[in-house]
Design an enzyme around this catalytic site. Structure first.
Site, short mmCIF file in Angstrom:
data_model
loop_
_atom_site.label_atom_id
_atom_site.label_comp_id
_atom_site.label_asym_id
_atom_site.label_seq_id
_atom_site.Cartn_x
_atom_site.Cartn_y
_atom_site.Cartn_z
N LEU A 102 6.33 1.72 4.19
CA LEU A 102 7.43 2.08 3.28
C LEU A 102 8.12 3.36 3.74
O LEU A 102 9.25 3.63 3.32
CB LEU A 102 6.91 2.23 1.85
CG LEU A 102 6.44 0.93 1.19
CD1 LEU A 102 5.81 1.23 -0.17
CD2 LEU A 102 7.58 -0.06 1.04
N GLU B 26 -3.52 2.97 5.32
CA GLU B 26 -3.39 4.01 4.28
C GLU B 26 -4.31 5.19 4.57
O GLU B 26 -3.92 6.35 4.34
CB GLU B 26 -3.67 3.43 2.90
CG GLU B 26 -2.75 2.28 2.47
CD GLU B 26 -1.28 2.52 2.68
OE1 GLU B 26 -0.84 3.69 2.67
OE2 GLU B 26 -0.55 1.53 2.89
N GLY C 29 0.83 -1.20 0.00
CA GLY C 29 0.00 0.00 0.00
C GLY C 29 0.86 1.25 0.00
O GLY C 29 2.01 1.21 0.42
N GLN D 63 2.99 10.02 1.08
CA GLN D 63 4.29 9.32 1.10
C GLN D 63 5.15 9.66 -0.11
O GLN D 63 6.35 9.41 -0.09
CB GLN D 63 4.08 7.80 1.17
CG GLN D 63 3.49 7.36 2.51
CD GLN D 63 3.34 5.86 2.55
OE1 GLN D 63 2.36 5.33 2.06
NE2 GLN D 63 4.32 5.17 3.12
NI NI Z 1 2.50 3.45 5.51
#
Ligand code: NI
Length: 158
Positions: free
Chosen positions: A89, A131, A46, A51
């Site tokens: 991430l 998310e 995701g 991000q």
């Molecule tokens: Ni995340």
């Protein structure tokens, strides 16, 4: 194919609330494509727009069932509970234990501005919650029970 730079924890953009998408323009479609490319390149399940430095309410998810694009997602229903490892991430190589609902229903636009409703269970429910939190400027570390630790092997990162 365009890979965008993934912002990591400590970057203030990850703490900001994202804005609604008013219209899915060609530029937004390009962003969605780039977000998918970036997520797959990083082997994540995701990715949320902040991000990659964009404060818009867009997330992409793929838990192994194909790509899911959620624009202006709103979680409408949750039930049950699951407790397990979660990663991000934006905090590579780390994970922590987070409790999330086991079943989540989300309403959103897809990349064609069509309204969709998705119900996810297990990992998909976890990814949707994770998310959607990013869109509010919330990192999973705020929910972690116990310590954030190093990942010893490749696991899913969101
Ligand atoms: Ni995340």
């Amino acid at each position: 194919m365009a890979i965008r730079k993934i912002r990591t924890m400590g970057d203030k953009i990850l703490t900001k609330k994202c804005r609604q998408v008013e219209e899915v323009t060609p530029r937004i479609r390009q962003l969605v494509e780039d977000m998918l490319d970036t997520m797959y390149d990083a082997c994540g399940v995701g990715l949320a727009a902040p991000q990659v430095g964009i404060l818009k309410r867009i997330v992409v998810i793929d838990v192994g069932e194909g790509p899911l694009v959620l624009i202006n997602p709103v979680i409408t229903q949750t039930s049950g509970e699951q407790t397990g490892e979660e990663g991000c991430l934006s905090l590579p190589g780390k994970s922590g234990v987070v409790t999330r609902p086991n079943l989540v229903t989300v309403k959103a636009w897809n990349e064609n501005m069509e309204e969709i409703t998705v119900t996810g269970e297990g990992l998909l429910a976890r990814a949707i919650c994770h998310e959607c939190d990013h869109l509010e400027g919330i990192m999973y570390v705020e929910h972690v029970e116990g310590e954030i630790h190093d990942v010893e092997y490749d696991s899913e990162e969101e």
